[in-house]
Design an enzyme around this catalytic site. Structure first.
Site, short mmCIF file in Angstrom:
data_model
loop_
_atom_site.label_atom_id
_atom_site.label_comp_id
_atom_site.label_asym_id
_atom_site.label_seq_id
_atom_site.Cartn_x
_atom_site.Cartn_y
_atom_site.Cartn_z
NE ARG A 171 8.43 -4.90 7.98
CZ ARG A 171 9.08 -5.67 8.86
NH1 ARG A 171 9.92 -5.11 9.72
NH2 ARG A 171 8.91 -6.97 8.88
NE ARG A 175 15.04 -7.65 -4.88
CZ ARG A 175 14.25 -8.51 -4.25
NH1 ARG A 175 13.24 -9.08 -4.88
NH2 ARG A 175 14.50 -8.79 -3.00
NE ARG A 248 -3.93 -2.83 13.74
CZ ARG A 248 -5.25 -2.73 13.81
NH1 ARG A 248 -5.82 -1.98 14.74
NH2 ARG A 248 -6.01 -3.39 12.96
NE ARG A 279 0.46 -11.72 6.96
CZ ARG A 279 1.60 -11.13 7.26
NH1 ARG A 279 2.49 -10.85 6.32
NH2 ARG A 279 1.91 -10.79 8.50
CD GLU A 305 -1.41 -12.32 9.65
OE1 GLU A 305 -0.80 -13.30 9.18
OE2 GLU A 305 -0.87 -11.24 9.86
CE1 TYR A 353 6.98 -5.50 11.84
CE2 TYR A 353 6.40 -3.41 10.85
CZ TYR A 353 6.36 -4.78 10.85
OH TYR A 353 5.69 -5.43 9.82
CG ASP A 355 12.21 -8.12 10.50
OD1 ASP A 355 10.98 -8.15 10.69
OD2 ASP A 355 12.74 -7.55 9.53
N1 UDP Z 1 2.47 -4.18 2.55
C1 UDP Z 1 1.56 -3.82 1.58
N2 UDP Z 1 1.07 -4.77 0.74
C2 UDP Z 1 1.43 -6.07 0.85
C3 UDP Z 1 2.38 -6.44 1.82
C4 UDP Z 1 2.87 -5.47 2.67
O1 UDP Z 1 1.20 -2.67 1.47
O2 UDP Z 1 0.92 -6.91 0.06
C5 UDP Z 1 2.96 -3.12 3.42
C6 UDP Z 1 2.07 -2.92 4.64
O3 UDP Z 1 2.07 -1.52 4.92
C7 UDP Z 1 2.79 -3.65 5.72
C8 UDP Z 1 4.24 -3.41 5.35
O4 UDP Z 1 4.24 -3.42 3.93
O5 UDP Z 1 2.49 -3.13 7.00
C9 UDP Z 1 5.23 -4.41 5.90
O6 UDP Z 1 4.89 -5.69 5.45
P1 UDP Z 1 5.67 -6.97 5.98
O7 UDP Z 1 5.32 -8.09 5.08
O8 UDP Z 1 7.08 -6.62 6.20
O9 UDP Z 1 4.95 -7.16 7.39
P2 UDP Z 1 4.96 -8.38 8.41
O10 UDP Z 1 5.27 -9.61 7.66
O11 UDP Z 1 5.97 -8.00 9.47
O12 UDP Z 1 3.56 -8.36 8.94
#
Ligand code: UDP
Length: 372
Positions: A171, A175, A248, A279, A305, A353, A355
């Site tokens: 996801r 870059r 989850r 976060r 969170e 999952y 979006d």
């Molecule tokens: N992820 C990570 N570090 C970060 C942010 C995301 O390892 O700082 C990984 C983590 O495995 C997470 C996945 O990327 O489950 C998807 O993150 P995303 O931000 O897409 O998740 P959402 O916002 O849907 O919770």
């Protein structure tokens, strides 16, 4: 029958389907067990700040059709998601880009960054990644995996990265440019005035019953409509008869602070394994720290969170799409196909999952085939 459709769940899938049904002159009843509409995209205005009550929702899509559709119901601002990762006080840019590589290794050019990752990938001896850990190391190397992925992911999912599917980490973009935009999306933004207003506009014209649990009143509710759109969890619809699908969940500790700027960004990820939360969201920065009249907000609202395992009675957030759960879902789907007057949709109804833009897309497609 009083209604053409009974829609169970006033989240995004239910609202889009309702909007299309209403546009085709159908009579619609929406029920939701919560006390508000909007499902997990619900926002609530507190002190002039639109608070994302069920976690950060940043709209982004590559689908022009979906973008045009959602823009009928809101104006989107130019917010671009650029979370910062905090690993024990070291700050890194996300997603993984040249700023991240420079801070991590001191590399200056894309060529140097690629060489560093390749060197670490070879050292880890991974050729065909089959789980999240191997996928992550082969994409960004061991240092970034250990500092920015492992702790965060294991807190979020409470499972070793080796036992998680590789697609989750895909996801995130990788870059070799100096670009902190978290999403590879043509269109991105936050709706001015919040998400709840979008849902209100979509379902205007439907009858709505809140605080109503369909599953405990299904016999009487079923009598009201010809067809049902069910957006709750599919296993619960069938009384968990084949087993329980795992999810989850997330809890938030939200505080109103008498300062104007707590962390300087909407999203800071805590990527170490010791910090108990994943976060911190500072909601005002989704709208540049201004209220709807463009005035600077003097206070701020933050949400920590915390990730947790779903159990009955708490909210579902993330399906755990491993083989075991996907197989169970397939078995439920076979049962669902026999329910000829019920449409199962959304993150919970389809156990995916998704979006927000994907949910809108599938709801529009389902509605198109229904109303042609
Ligand atoms: N992820 C990570 N570090 C970060 C942010 C995301 O390892 O700082 C990984 C983590 O495995 C997470 C996945 O990327 O489950 C998807 O993150 P995303 O931000 O897409 O998740 P959402 O916002 O849907 O919770």
């Amino acid at each position: 029958m009083i209604y053409d459709y009974l829609i169970v769940g006033a989240g995004l899938y239910g609202a889009v389907f309702a909007e299309r049904a209403l546009a085709h002159g159908k009579k619609v009843l929406i029920v939701d067990k919560r006390s508000h509409i909007g499902g997990n995209v619900y926002t609530e205005n507190l002190e002039g700040i639109n608070v994302h009550k069920y976690g950060a929702h940043i709209f982004h899509t590559n689908n022009t059709n979906v973008w045009n559709y959602i823009n009928h119901f809101a104006t989107f601002n130019r917010y671009t998601n650029s979370p910062v990762a905090n690993y024990n006080g070291e700050l890194y840019s996300l997603p993984f880009n040249m700023y991240t590589f420079n801070k991590m290794w001191g590399v200056i050019t894309p060529k140097e960054a690629k060489e560093k990752i390749e060197e670490q990938r070879i050292a880890a001896n991974i050729s065909n990644p089959s789980n999240l850990e191997e996928q992550a190391i082969s994409l960004v190397g061991i240092d970034i995996y250990e500092k920015l992925i492992k702790g965060y992911t294991e807190k979020q999912w409470n499972r070793p990265c080796k036992e998680l599917p590789a697609f989750i980490i895909k996801r995130l973009p990788v870059r070799f440019t100096f670009d902190n935009n978290y999403f590879n999306a043509l269109y991105q933004g936050i709706p001015v005035g919040g998400y709840t207003r979008i849902i209100e506009k979509m379902i205007a014209g439907a009858d709505i019953k809140l605080n109503t649990d369909y599953l405990t009143e299904r016999e009487s509710l079923n009598e009201l409509a010809n067809k049902i759109v069910y957006t709750g969890s599919i296993d619960e619809y069938f009384n968990y008869s084949l087993g329980v699908l795992e999810y989850r969940s997330v809890n938030f500790e939200t505080e109103l602070l008498d300062i104007s700027n707590y962390q300087g960004n909407a999203v800071i990820n805590y990527t170490d394994s010791e910090t108990p939360y994943t976060r911190i969201i500072e909601h005002k920065w989704f709208e540049f720290g201004k209220d709807e009249n463009g005035n600077d907000l003097l206070k701020t609202i933050i949400s920590k969170e915390f990730s947790s395992e779903w159990k009955p009675g708490v909210e579902r957030y993330y399906p755990i799409n491993n083989d075991k759960n996907n197989d169970l879902f397939k078995a439920y789907k076979e049962l669902a196909e026999k329910e000829t007057n019920v449409i199962f949709g959304g993150r919970l109804g389809e156990y995916k999952y998704y979006d927000m833009d994907q949910v809108i897309d599938i709801a529009l497609n389902r509605a198109n085939s229904e109303f042609i």
